[in-house]
Design a protein around this motif. Structure first.
Motif, PDB file in Angstrom:
ATOM      1  N   ARG A  65       0.823  -1.211   0.000  1.00 17.14           N
ATOM      2  CA  ARG A  65       0.000   0.000   0.000  1.00 17.14           C
ATOM      3  C   ARG A  65       0.857   1.261   0.000  1.00 17.14           C
ATOM      4  O   ARG A  65       0.525   2.241  -0.674  1.00 17.14           O
ATOM      5  N   ARG A  66       1.948   1.235   0.741  1.00 22.54           N
ATOM      6  CA  ARG A  66       2.812   2.417   0.794  1.00 22.54           C
ATOM      7  C   ARG A  66       3.484   2.688  -0.549  1.00 22.54           C
ATOM      8  O   ARG A  66       3.690   3.842  -0.931  1.00 22.54           O
ATOM      9  N   LEU A  67       3.827   1.608  -1.263  1.00 19.39           N
ATOM     10  CA  LEU A  67       4.496   1.759  -2.559  1.00 19.39           C
ATOM     11  C   LEU A  67       3.510   1.822  -3.723  1.00 19.39           C
ATOM     12  O   LEU A  67       3.929   1.947  -4.879  1.00 19.39           O
ATOM     13  N   HIS A  68       2.218   1.685  -3.422  1.00 21.65           N
ATOM     14  CA  HIS A  68       1.162   1.747  -4.441  1.00 21.65           C
ATOM     15  C   HIS A  68       1.340   0.658  -5.504  1.00 21.65           C
ATOM     16  O   HIS A  68       1.237   0.913  -6.711  1.00 21.65           O
ATOM     17  N   VAL A  69       1.607  -0.561  -5.046  1.00 21.77           N
ATOM     18  CA  VAL A  69       1.765  -1.690  -5.971  1.00 21.77           C
ATOM     19  C   VAL A  69       0.870  -2.855  -5.534  1.00 21.77           C
ATOM     20  O   VAL A  69       1.244  -4.024  -5.659  1.00 21.77           O
ATOM     21  N   GLU A  70      -0.305  -2.545  -5.024  1.00 19.74           N
ATOM     22  CA  GLU A  70      -1.250  -3.602  -4.671  1.00 19.74           C
ATOM     23  C   GLU A  70      -1.700  -4.314  -5.942  1.00 19.74           C
ATOM     24  O   GLU A  70      -1.916  -3.682  -6.980  1.00 19.74           O
ATOM     25  N   SER A  71      -1.828  -5.626  -5.855  1.00 22.14           N
ATOM     26  CA  SER A  71      -2.174  -6.405  -7.042  1.00 22.14           C
ATOM     27  C   SER A  71      -3.024  -7.598  -6.650  1.00 22.14           C
ATOM     28  O   SER A  71      -3.054  -8.015  -5.486  1.00 22.14           O
TER      29      SER A  71
END
Length: 235
Positions: A65-71
């Motif tokens: 979530r912090r790196l905005h790479v949820e998949s």
């Protein structure tokens, strides 16, 4: 991928999730191969591997979530690795308890292990049923609470079973039993919450399955003079 930085962030999070596999296997290997009772060094390595494995589960989602790479693959990989963690940790703890503790504690851990692993299979079944109706398969609050509670509890149980006396601090047996009861309770709550969430889908599938059965066998009306042929003689 158009953004190389985002790609490596994505792979970092997946690697963080996958890190639990070698860590829990290291824990298993030490518990099986190292001579009993575990020396301070072996115990430190096994406990450290277990704590790090638990930490990756608590932090990989936050990192995504912090790196905005949820998949979607990350959302499915995380519970898969969790299952592998439980599938390895619980039998190992039962083995250690049966080897060193009174039979009662090993039996309690066995019940706890069956409850944990059975809950995972039941939830997987419910999610598969819900997928037929496009129901969101994300973990709810009970699943997150279960994970938050179970990892520290497993580490404490291992510490209680194997901590060398030279370490000084020891958990009281009553506290360990209370934590194991807490683990059983949160699993039962999670089973109830997930079952209630997917109950409409489950009811629909049961009804559709029943309605699809050919419950009325075709019957042949006997006509006068139209007798069935006699059975063949055994050859």
């Amino acid at each position: 991928m158009s953004d190389p930085k985002k790609f490596w962030k994505f792979m970092l999070v997946l690697g963080f999730t996958a890190m639990r596999l070698p860590l829990i296997l290291l824990f298993l290997g030490i518990c099986i191969v190292a001579p009993a009772p575990l020396s301070s060094l072996w115990f430190s390595l096994a406990l450290g591997a277990m704590i790090l494995s638990a930490a990756t589960d608590l932090l990989d989602g936050l990192l995504a979530r912090r790196l905005h790479v949820e998949s979607r693959i990350g959302a499915y990989a995380d519970p898969l690795v969790d299952k592998f963690f439980y599938l390895t940790a619980f039998p190992t703890l039962v083995y250690l308890a049966a080897r060193q503790e009174p039979a009662l504690h090993a039996q309690v851990l066995l019940v706890l292990a069956i409850l944990f692993l059975g809950r995972d299979q039941w939830v997987s079944f419910l999610r598969s049923t819900g997928a037929l109706y496009d129901v969101d398969a994300k973990a709810n609050w009970s699943g997150k609470a279960r994970t938050l509670i179970s990892f520290p509890v497993l580490c404490i149980i291992f510490y209680y079973l194997q901590a060398p006396r030279s370490w000084g601090f020891q958990f009281q047996p009553w506290l360990v039993y209370c934590l194991e009861a807490l683990g059983m309770g949160i699993n039962l709550i999670s089973i109830w919450v997930y079952t209630r969430h997917y109950a409409p889908c489950l009811k629909k599938e049961i009804r559709l399955g029943y309605e699809s059965l050919d419950i009325q066998r075709p019957t042949t009306t006997a006509r006068p003079g139209n007798h069935p042929p006699p059975p063949a003689e055994p050859g």
